[in-house]
Enzyme design. Structure first.
Site, PDB file in Angstrom:
ATOM      1  CB  SER A 143     -41.988 -63.747  81.579  1.00  0.00           C
ATOM      2  OG  SER A 143     -41.114 -64.861  81.593  1.00  0.00           O
ATOM      3  CE1 TYR A 156     -37.695 -60.837  79.721  1.00  0.00           C
ATOM      4  CE2 TYR A 156     -38.166 -62.707  81.132  1.00  0.00           C
ATOM      5  CZ  TYR A 156     -38.435 -61.966  79.990  1.00  0.00           C
ATOM      6  OH  TYR A 156     -39.436 -62.364  79.139  1.00  0.00           O
TER       7      TYR A 156
HETATM    8  P1  NAD Z   1     -39.334 -59.945  70.244  1.00  0.00           P
HETATM    9  O1  NAD Z   1     -37.897 -59.587  70.420  1.00  0.00           O
HETATM   10  O2  NAD Z   1     -39.768 -60.725  69.064  1.00  0.00           O
HETATM   11  O3  NAD Z   1     -40.215 -58.625  70.287  1.00  0.00           O
HETATM   12  C1  NAD Z   1     -39.948 -57.564  71.179  1.00  0.00           C
HETATM   13  C2  NAD Z   1     -40.641 -56.311  70.680  1.00  0.00           C
HETATM   14  O4  NAD Z   1     -40.321 -55.241  71.575  1.00  0.00           O
HETATM   15  C3  NAD Z   1     -40.137 -55.872  69.284  1.00  0.00           C
HETATM   16  O5  NAD Z   1     -41.212 -55.328  68.559  1.00  0.00           O
HETATM   17  C4  NAD Z   1     -39.118 -54.793  69.623  1.00  0.00           C
HETATM   18  O6  NAD Z   1     -38.899 -53.859  68.582  1.00  0.00           O
HETATM   19  C5  NAD Z   1     -39.816 -54.158  70.814  1.00  0.00           C
HETATM   20  N1  NAD Z   1     -38.917 -53.347  71.620  1.00  0.00           N
HETATM   21  C6  NAD Z   1     -37.729 -53.686  72.174  1.00  0.00           C
HETATM   22  N2  NAD Z   1     -37.211 -52.617  72.815  1.00  0.00           N
HETATM   23  C7  NAD Z   1     -38.091 -51.598  72.651  1.00  0.00           C
HETATM   24  C8  NAD Z   1     -38.118 -50.258  73.081  1.00  0.00           C
HETATM   25  N3  NAD Z   1     -37.125 -49.699  73.788  1.00  0.00           N
HETATM   26  N4  NAD Z   1     -39.178 -49.492  72.725  1.00  0.00           N
HETATM   27  C9  NAD Z   1     -40.190 -50.001  71.972  1.00  0.00           C
HETATM   28  N5  NAD Z   1     -40.212 -51.277  71.553  1.00  0.00           N
HETATM   29  C10 NAD Z   1     -39.177 -52.051  71.896  1.00  0.00           C
HETATM   30  O7  NAD Z   1     -39.724 -60.674  71.600  1.00  0.00           O
HETATM   31  P2  NAD Z   1     -41.010 -61.472  72.072  1.00  0.00           P
HETATM   32  O8  NAD Z   1     -40.528 -62.798  72.486  1.00  0.00           O
HETATM   33  O9  NAD Z   1     -42.128 -61.357  71.125  1.00  0.00           O
HETATM   34  O10 NAD Z   1     -41.334 -60.689  73.420  1.00  0.00           O
HETATM   35  C11 NAD Z   1     -42.505 -59.948  73.635  1.00  0.00           C
HETATM   36  C12 NAD Z   1     -42.797 -59.930  75.120  1.00  0.00           C
HETATM   37  O11 NAD Z   1     -43.059 -61.269  75.552  1.00  0.00           O
HETATM   38  C13 NAD Z   1     -41.634 -59.413  75.973  1.00  0.00           C
HETATM   39  O12 NAD Z   1     -42.148 -58.595  77.011  1.00  0.00           O
HETATM   40  C14 NAD Z   1     -41.045 -60.679  76.551  1.00  0.00           C
HETATM   41  O13 NAD Z   1     -40.411 -60.461  77.787  1.00  0.00           O
HETATM   42  C15 NAD Z   1     -42.286 -61.528  76.709  1.00  0.00           C
HETATM   43  N6  NAD Z   1     -42.019 -62.949  76.798  1.00  0.00           N
HETATM   44  C16 NAD Z   1     -41.403 -63.601  75.780  1.00  0.00           C
HETATM   45  C17 NAD Z   1     -41.151 -64.957  75.921  1.00  0.00           C
HETATM   46  C18 NAD Z   1     -40.460 -65.753  74.851  1.00  0.00           C
HETATM   47  O14 NAD Z   1     -40.090 -66.908  75.135  1.00  0.00           O
HETATM   48  N7  NAD Z   1     -40.285 -65.234  73.646  1.00  0.00           N
HETATM   49  C19 NAD Z   1     -41.523 -65.630  77.084  1.00  0.00           C
HETATM   50  C20 NAD Z   1     -42.154 -64.926  78.085  1.00  0.00           C
HETATM   51  C21 NAD Z   1     -42.400 -63.586  77.932  1.00  0.00           C
END
Ligand code: NAD
Length: 261
Positions: A143, A156
């Site tokens: 991130s 985080y």
């Molecule tokens: P999202 O909530 O859409 O997806 C998260 C995924 O992780 C889902 O499939 C969920 O079921 C899974 N998950 C959560 N807890 C879990 C567990 N205990 N075991 C197995 N799976 C689990 O979120 P996203 O935005 O797609 O995030 C994906 C990654 O990208 C994350 O690591 C997040 O930190 C990172 N990220 C997201 C953003 C953003 O703005 N959305 C920005 C930077 C980084």
């Protein structure tokens, strides 16, 4: 560039960025291991859709990334089915926004376990096979918060900075073995993870949800636009190409200029 004959395990791929990465890798011919939570019927539909649209094999593991035993079972099941894991994408992640004095210790522990420690375990399990094959690609979805901080996100930010450090160390330990390891650091992508933190941030900072979207989220990104899941997946796919064989230990920002400011 094709991924035919390769298997990609993408943690947290039932939603958002992970689902997009899994779909794009399937589109290039990789066998896919899906993982994450959600409605079981919907997950089964996604799995079948990947198979039918792309003519690849996809399996699903419901393993909870906070549980080392379930992680070991997931990797074991994937190896039984496909024989190898060539590409590992550590993407599962959660968020909780609250000032540090009241930050619930159980939320701290869960964020550390899912956003950081899970990657340690998956990497330990897949590396022996990658070393044997003299090829492997490990992408950790970090991130912008692996590079900078924001108030209310102690766990985080700590976990994502840790994930960047883990990526560098694994890159050095595998540098001569045909394996690369790096992280991709997105800015804000409008997924369920971000939708959930808008009200939490509003509460933590005493703002309305519209103010959070405009003055916190989009204000952080000089482009004033959300990053899309497609753009993050595109960066992950580029790193699969032979042109990227020397990109290891890197932290690739896909953040609309956030961390340049
Ligand atoms: P999202 O909530 O859409 O997806 C998260 C995924 O992780 C889902 O499939 C969920 O079921 C899974 N998950 C959560 N807890 C879990 C567990 N205990 N075991 C197995 N799976 C689990 O979120 P996203 O935005 O797609 O995030 C994906 C990654 O990208 C994350 O690591 C997040 O930190 C990172 N990220 C997201 C953003 C953003 O703005 N959305 C920005 C930077 C980084």
């Amino acid at each position: 560039m094709t991924l035919e004959g390769k298997t990609a395990l993408v943690t947290g791929s039932t939603s958002g960025i992970g689902l997009e990465i899994a779909g794009r890798m399937a589109g290039l011919g990789a066998s896919i291991v899906l993982n994450g939570f959600g409605d079981s019927g919907q997950i089964e539909c996604e799995r079948q859709l990947l198979q039918e649209e792309h003519g690849i094999a996809a399996m699903y593991s419901p393993a909870d990334m906070s549980d080392p035993d379930q992680i070991a079972q997931m990797v074991g099941a994937a190896l039984d089915r496909f024989g190898a894991i060539d590409i590992l994408v550590n993407n599962a992640g959660i968020q909780h926004v609250e000032d540090i004095e009241t930050f619930p210790p159980e939320a701290w522990d869960r964020i550390m376990a899912i956003n950081l420690t899970a990657a340690f375990h998956t990497i330990c399990h897949v590396l022996p096979g990658m070393r044997e094959a003299d090829w492997g690609r490990i992408v950790n979805v970090a991130s912008a918060h692996s590079l900078v901080a924001s108030p209310g996100k102690s766990a985080y930010v700590a976990a994502k900075h840790g994930l960047s450090g883990l990526s560098k160390t694994v890159a050095l330990e595998t540098a001569e073995d045909g394996i690369t390891c790096y992280c991709i650091s997105p800015g804000y992508v409008r997924t369920p993870l971000v939708e959930k933190q808008i009200p939490e941030t509003a509460k933590a900072r005493g703002m309305t949800e519209d103010q959070v979207t405009r003055d916190v989220i989009l204000a952080a990104q000089p482009t004033k636009q959300f990053v899309t899941a497609e753009q993050v997946a595109g960066a992950a796919l580029f790193l699969r190409s032979p042109d990227a064989a020397q990109i290891t230990g890197a932290n690739l920002s896909v953040d609309g200029g956030w961390t340049a400011a």
